[in-house]
Motif scaffolding. Sequence first.
Motif, PDB file in Angstrom:
ATOM      1  N   ASN A  50     -63.030  62.142 -52.892  1.00  0.00           N
ATOM      2  CA  ASN A  50     -62.475  63.424 -52.445  1.00  0.00           C
ATOM      3  C   ASN A  50     -60.995  63.415 -52.767  1.00  0.00           C
ATOM      4  N   ILE A  51     -60.565  64.424 -53.454  1.00  0.00           N
ATOM      5  CA  ILE A  51     -59.116  64.574 -53.634  1.00  0.00           C
ATOM      6  C   ILE A  51     -58.729  65.919 -53.028  1.00  0.00           C
ATOM      7  N   ASN A  52     -57.936  65.854 -52.009  1.00  0.00           N
ATOM      8  CA  ASN A  52     -57.464  67.086 -51.362  1.00  0.00           C
ATOM      9  C   ASN A  52     -56.061  67.338 -51.894  1.00  0.00           C
ATOM     10  N   TYR A  53     -55.974  68.255 -52.860  1.00  0.00           N
ATOM     11  CA  TYR A  53     -54.720  68.413 -53.602  1.00  0.00           C
ATOM     12  C   TYR A  53     -53.594  68.966 -52.731  1.00  0.00           C
ATOM     13  N   THR A  54     -53.956  69.628 -51.639  1.00  0.00           N
ATOM     14  CA  THR A  54     -52.944  70.044 -50.660  1.00  0.00           C
ATOM     15  C   THR A  54     -53.580  70.107 -49.287  1.00  0.00           C
ATOM     16  N   ASN A  55     -52.774  69.903 -48.249  1.00  0.00           N
ATOM     17  CA  ASN A  55     -53.284  70.131 -46.885  1.00  0.00           C
ATOM     18  C   ASN A  55     -52.657  71.391 -46.286  1.00  0.00           C
ATOM     19  N   ILE A  56     -51.920  72.115 -47.132  1.00  0.00           N
ATOM     20  CA  ILE A  56     -51.284  73.342 -46.629  1.00  0.00           C
ATOM     21  C   ILE A  56     -52.319  74.463 -46.610  1.00  0.00           C
ATOM     22  N   CYS A  57     -52.417  75.140 -45.485  1.00  0.00           N
ATOM     23  CA  CYS A  57     -53.464  76.148 -45.345  1.00  0.00           C
ATOM     24  C   CYS A  57     -53.035  77.178 -44.307  1.00  0.00           C
ATOM     25  N   TRP A  58     -53.316  78.449 -44.609  1.00  0.00           N
ATOM     26  CA  TRP A  58     -52.935  79.513 -43.662  1.00  0.00           C
ATOM     27  C   TRP A  58     -54.118  79.968 -42.798  1.00  0.00           C
ATOM     28  N   VAL A  59     -55.302  79.419 -43.025  1.00  0.00           N
ATOM     29  CA  VAL A  59     -56.509  79.999 -42.404  1.00  0.00           C
ATOM     30  C   VAL A  59     -56.688  79.565 -40.945  1.00  0.00           C
ATOM     31  N   ASP A  60     -56.123  78.406 -40.600  1.00  0.00           N
ATOM     32  CA  ASP A  60     -56.103  77.955 -39.196  1.00  0.00           C
ATOM     33  C   ASP A  60     -57.470  77.919 -38.515  1.00  0.00           C
ATOM     34  N   CYS A  61     -58.476  77.416 -39.188  1.00  0.00           N
ATOM     35  CA  CYS A  61     -59.802  77.312 -38.539  1.00  0.00           C
ATOM     36  C   CYS A  61     -59.668  76.430 -37.294  1.00  0.00           C
ATOM     37  N   LYS A  62     -60.295  76.889 -36.224  1.00  0.00           N
ATOM     38  CA  LYS A  62     -60.107  76.174 -34.957  1.00  0.00           C
ATOM     39  C   LYS A  62     -60.836  74.837 -34.916  1.00  0.00           C
ATOM     40  N   CYS A  64     -60.822  72.702 -37.379  1.00  0.00           N
ATOM     41  CA  CYS A  64     -60.288  71.849 -38.449  1.00  0.00           C
ATOM     42  C   CYS A  64     -59.055  71.082 -37.968  1.00  0.00           C
ATOM     43  N   ALA A  65     -59.040  69.781 -38.247  1.00  0.00           N
ATOM     44  CA  ALA A  65     -57.870  68.963 -37.872  1.00  0.00           C
ATOM     45  C   ALA A  65     -57.097  68.517 -39.112  1.00  0.00           C
ATOM     46  N   PHE A  66     -57.489  69.037 -40.255  1.00  0.00           N
ATOM     47  CA  PHE A  66     -56.903  68.575 -41.517  1.00  0.00           C
ATOM     48  C   PHE A  66     -55.668  69.376 -41.938  1.00  0.00           C
ATOM     49  N   TYR A  67     -55.680  70.658 -41.686  1.00  0.00           N
ATOM     50  CA  TYR A  67     -54.666  71.521 -42.293  1.00  0.00           C
ATOM     51  C   TYR A  67     -53.283  71.368 -41.649  1.00  0.00           C
ATOM     52  N   ARG A  68     -52.266  71.714 -42.454  1.00  0.00           N
ATOM     53  CA  ARG A  68     -50.892  71.792 -41.973  1.00  0.00           C
ATOM     54  C   ARG A  68     -50.277  73.085 -42.502  1.00  0.00           C
ATOM     55  N   HIS A  69     -49.198  73.502 -41.876  1.00  0.00           N
ATOM     56  CA  HIS A  69     -48.437  74.626 -42.419  1.00  0.00           C
ATOM     57  C   HIS A  69     -47.309  74.062 -43.284  1.00  0.00           C
ATOM     58  N   ALA A  70     -46.811  74.894 -44.203  1.00  0.00           N
ATOM     59  CA  ALA A  70     -45.841  74.396 -45.187  1.00  0.00           C
ATOM     60  C   ALA A  70     -44.618  73.754 -44.529  1.00  0.00           C
ATOM     61  N   LYS A  71     -44.253  74.231 -43.344  1.00  0.00           N
ATOM     62  CA  LYS A  71     -43.039  73.698 -42.696  1.00  0.00           C
ATOM     63  C   LYS A  71     -43.289  72.345 -42.012  1.00  0.00           C
ATOM     64  N   ASP A  72     -44.524  71.937 -41.847  1.00  0.00           N
ATOM     65  CA  ASP A  72     -44.816  70.678 -41.150  1.00  0.00           C
ATOM     66  C   ASP A  72     -44.340  69.467 -41.964  1.00  0.00           C
ATOM     67  N   ASP A  73     -43.914  68.425 -41.230  1.00  0.00           N
ATOM     68  CA  ASP A  73     -43.359  67.237 -41.905  1.00  0.00           C
ATOM     69  C   ASP A  73     -44.364  66.576 -42.840  1.00  0.00           C
ATOM     70  N   ASP A  74     -45.624  66.583 -42.455  1.00  0.00           N
ATOM     71  CA  ASP A  74     -46.625  65.880 -43.280  1.00  0.00           C
ATOM     72  C   ASP A  74     -47.425  66.824 -44.177  1.00  0.00           C
ATOM     73  N   ALA A  75     -46.888  68.026 -44.422  1.00  0.00           N
ATOM     74  CA  ALA A  75     -47.543  68.927 -45.388  1.00  0.00           C
ATOM     75  C   ALA A  75     -47.299  68.396 -46.800  1.00  0.00           C
ATOM     76  N   TYR A  76     -48.277  68.545 -47.678  1.00  0.00           N
ATOM     77  CA  TYR A  76     -48.090  68.033 -49.039  1.00  0.00           C
ATOM     78  C   TYR A  76     -48.827  68.882 -50.076  1.00  0.00           C
ATOM     79  N   VAL A  77     -48.353  68.797 -51.302  1.00  0.00           N
ATOM     80  CA  VAL A  77     -49.116  69.246 -52.476  1.00  0.00           C
ATOM     81  C   VAL A  77     -49.031  68.082 -53.456  1.00  0.00           C
ATOM     82  N   LEU A  78     -50.159  67.577 -53.906  1.00  0.00           N
ATOM     83  CA  LEU A  78     -50.133  66.421 -54.816  1.00  0.00           C
ATOM     84  C   LEU A  78     -49.595  66.818 -56.182  1.00  0.00           C
TER      85      LEU A  78
END
Length: 354
Positions: A50-62, A64-78
Amino acid sequence: MKNKNFKRLTNEEALDLIQNTSLLDLSLMASERKQEIHPEKITTFVVDRNINYTNICWVDCKFCAFYRHAKDDDAYVLTHKDIDQKIDELLEIGGTQILFQGGVHPKLKIEWYEELVDHIHTKYPQVTIHGFSSIEIDFIAKLSKISVEEVLIRLKNKGLSSIPGAGAEILNDKVRDIIAPKKMDTKEWLEVHRLAHLNDIKSTATMMFGTIETDKQIIEHWEKIRELQDETGGFRAFIMWSFQSAHTKLAEELYIPPQSSNRYLRLLAVARLYLDNFQNIQSSWVTQGSYIGQMALKFGANDLGSTMMEENVVSAAGATNRMNQNEMIKLIKDIGENPAKRDTAYNILEKYYE
Ligand code: SF4
């Protein structure tokens, strides 16, 4: 896939099986059905990452524990370099596929994805790109102001091979409105898969159960994917797993009891019987653990999915099971089946039995 004595299950019959049939009987019925479709007793698996090329997501599924918002410290885009390194590591262990998914990034348009897929496919033509769930595809289309079909065709032209079924959860809008209110609705999920199939892009169908849905809504979910499979034949497999609650908003808001192994096996067996036009059903050992994953082979599953060199999504919600290729082979043999490595299209690549 149908023998002459086979009669398609109605929704009422499926409900009766879920609610009133013993686990042992379900196992026998699902195993008989599996034997009809897979008489060689081969259980397959794929070596992928599995390669998750980004964890940035705006959908906020309740859920899901994977997503982050762009401003979060551990947000990434590979970067391409990060991705290359992961693929190099996959090739070292004989891997053939990447399951390539991200969060739904609010700003990345079709050109960014074309460049990315083109880069991977040009550098690693031997690796199958099984990537981009329907919600990613749908949002790329909206953001880029083009149709979903155009996104699919443009990514296919760059090297996308097939798309995963993620994001289906339960295909019932009453459930979706509560567990993932910003996510695409049932009709839209089905439409992305329909358009993919019509453009010769195969996909998989998934289901995440164990939040707030009823048994009837589970059957409704199966009914929708069975109908689409009748229409297009484009689903290669069905994969279901139970909600993993750790660190999720849904578990903070509602008390949701964990799903038992019994419930997982029960639903899996009925899925094998109901989804009569699906050749392949995967066992979700990643969420259920290796031994229930093995047991699933006696409840209709004919495939152990992936060796999962890397997994970030359900592990963020507490599912941390791991298994390597040798362990898989051992478990498959231990239950009296013949292990074989496959590719994304379920062609056998290597057999591990006489
Ligand atoms: S499940 Fe997917 S779409 Fe939903 S919040 Fe998580 S990453 Fe985003």
